[in-house]
Design a protein around this motif. Structure first.
Motif, short mmCIF file in Angstrom:
data_model
loop_
_atom_site.label_atom_id
_atom_site.label_comp_id
_atom_site.label_asym_id
_atom_site.label_seq_id
_atom_site.Cartn_x
_atom_site.Cartn_y
_atom_site.Cartn_z
N CYS A 89 37.50 39.01 44.09
CA CYS A 89 38.61 38.63 43.21
C CYS A 89 38.16 37.38 42.46
O CYS A 89 37.83 36.36 43.08
CB CYS A 89 39.82 38.35 44.11
N VAL A 147 39.16 34.45 40.01
CA VAL A 147 40.37 33.80 39.51
C VAL A 147 40.01 32.93 38.31
O VAL A 147 39.25 31.97 38.44
CB VAL A 147 41.03 32.95 40.61
N PRO A 167 46.38 37.56 42.42
CA PRO A 167 45.28 38.03 43.26
C PRO A 167 45.72 39.09 44.27
O PRO A 167 46.92 39.22 44.55
CB PRO A 167 44.83 36.77 44.03
N PHE A 218 36.49 35.48 47.07
CA PHE A 218 37.28 34.96 45.95
C PHE A 218 36.40 33.95 45.21
O PHE A 218 35.84 33.05 45.84
CB PHE A 218 38.54 34.25 46.45
N ILE A 222 45.76 32.26 45.88
CA ILE A 222 44.95 33.08 46.80
C ILE A 222 45.35 32.89 48.26
O ILE A 222 45.08 33.75 49.09
CB ILE A 222 43.42 32.85 46.65
N ASP A 258 37.09 36.20 55.16
CA ASP A 258 36.94 36.07 53.71
C ASP A 258 36.05 34.88 53.34
O ASP A 258 35.84 33.95 54.13
CB ASP A 258 38.31 35.87 53.03
N VAL A 307 35.47 32.04 50.12
CA VAL A 307 36.04 31.45 48.90
C VAL A 307 34.97 30.57 48.25
O VAL A 307 34.38 29.71 48.92
CB VAL A 307 37.29 30.57 49.21
#
Ligand code: SAJ
Length: 416
Positions: free
Chosen positions: A9, A11, A75, A81, A107, A115, A117
């Protein structure tokens, strides 16, 4: 749908986020691009782009057509991310982290254990760890690396973008990548993702070091441009040609003077030094002085033009170029725009602006009645004073005969 670790994702769909999303999609990831601007989202979903960047339209169009890239305003869960939102400064040169905070908020709700980031936005030192703290507050059920180190549920890293507008797709793949992890495991995870599309080296460090590296790169450039700009003032005072001086000095094996110009524009080189100055005000007199030299250059150039124009009863001044540098359409913080604004508000006569890369004058000039947008031929025909503000390709091709009998002020050394 691919396994979750192959979904990303992104952003912020600006000049870094959108190309990054498109490249990831071209390397097999399922990508969701997120932007707060619904028009941008709608355009991307139609396979179109809102920024001028060579080949980006083709890449985005292909990725959307193959269903690998979609856009949305919110998101959704993903394995990774990537945050690429603006980090400008507010009026007193303090960093404005509001877009980053919004991105973190957006997010936080969809983050899951496992995950990754990554922040690509340019940051003041310490911001990646601050982001961990914001996320931890929003998600007390997850462990973050600023507290839990390698035991964290979510890995967080900073890998600053370093691409040059106009060469973004090429540089995204070819440039070396600095990857700063909040813990070594964070950096390792981020490296795994970048390896999928970066041909340059991945250089691993801590998040704070990566933050300062990026700021140092743009500050280095600002300080060196300031040197060139200061030298141009010295040459103006002494009646010498600064480009001759710089060219000859650069024949020394250890000298490499950058190009003087009308000032420093764009959203990076003129902004990032302030993030360092703000974090260490007592230690940064050189960077502060460089900012002052570069910021003062448009007014200096405008004063020279006004003095030249004063020789004519009703001067017609052709201003060639408005963007912040050559061969792009970006007018943000452009010194050329500022110079035209000063001429229109302080001088007399007509100002004929030529900018082949934009359809309309920016709002701050459109409302000034002495400023008109014209094409290059018309401007050269009519002008008493010709001012070269941006070294766009079509201006390079102007035959010297067309400038004969006119007062010429060349701020980029294009016609010497
Ligand atoms: N400029 C001069 N003289 C020069 C070079 C540049 O006057 O010799 C002026 C340009 O005309 C322009 C401004 O400086 O107004 C900045 O232009 P630039 O080409 O130096 O840089 P940007 O702002 O387009 O992109 C920079 C790049 N950073 C470096 O080269 C260290 C890019 O790699 C970064 O990714 C980008 O900032 C960013 O996003 O931070």
């Amino acid at each position: 749908m691919k396994p979750k670790h192959d979904t990303v994702c992104v952003v912020g769909l600006g000049y870094v986020g959108l190309p990054t999303a498109a490249i990831l999609a071209s390397r097999g990831f399922d990508v969701l691009g997120v932007d707060v601007n619904a028009e941008t989202v709608a355009l991307v979903n139609q396979g179109k782009v809102h920024i001028v960047e060579p080949d980006l339209d083709i890449l985005v169009n292909g990725a959307v057509a193959r269903g690998k890239l979609k856009a949305a305003t919110r998101p959704a869960p993903a394995g990774a991310f990537i945050i690429a939102v603006p980090t400008p400064f507010v009026d007193d040169h303090k960093p404005d982290l509001s877009y980053l905070k919004e991105a973190a908020k957006s997010i936080a709700g969809v983050l899951e254990k496992g995950d990754l980031v990554i922040i690509e936005s340019t940051l003041p030192v310490g911001t990646t760890e601050a982001l961990c703290a914001w996320l931890a507050k929003a998600r007390p059920d997850l462990r973050f690396p600023h507290q839990a180190g390698s035991e964290a549920d979510v890995q967080v890293a900073h890998s600053p973008e370093r691409v040059l507008p106009g060469r973004v797709l090429m540089e995204l793949a070819q440039n070396d990548r600095v990857i700063g992890g909040v813990s070594p495991l964070c950096a390792e995870r981020a490296e795994g993702l970048y390896r999928r599309f970066v041909n340059g080296e991945c250089l691993i460090t801590t998040a704070c070091t990566a933050e300062l590296v990026k700021l140092a790169e743009n500050s280095y450039r600002d300080v060196n441009i300031a040197f060139a700009n200061e030298l141009s003032l010295v040459c103006d005072r002494l009646g010498l040609n600064v480009w001759d001086v710089a060219d000859l000095a650069n024949r020394h094996p250890r000298v490499d003077i950058l190009k003087p110009g009308p000032g420093v524009g764009g959203h990076c080189v003129a902004v990032d030094p302030w993030f360092i100055i703000d974090s260490a005000p007592g230690e940064t007199p050189l960077m502060r002085a460089a900012r002052a030299v570069n910021d003062a250059k448009p007014a200096h150039v405008a004063a020279r033009i006004l003095a030249a124009a004063a020789e004519f009863p009703a001067p017609r001044i052709a201003c060639l170029g408005l963007s912040y540098k050559a061969d792009i359409d970006d007018l943000r913080e452009s010194p050329a725009v500022e110079i035209v604004r000063i001429l229109a508000t302080q001088g007399k006569g007509d100002i004929l602006v030529v900018e082949p890369h934009v359809r309309h004058l920016p709002e701050c000039l459109e409302t000034l009645d002495r400023v008109t947008a014209v094409d290059l031929d018309r401007a050269l025909e009519a002008a008493d004073v010709v001012v070269l503000l941006v070294d766009h390709k079509p201006f390079k091709a102007v035959a010297p005969e067309r400038l004969e009998g006119k007062t010429v002020i060349d701020t980029r050394g294009l016609w010497r």
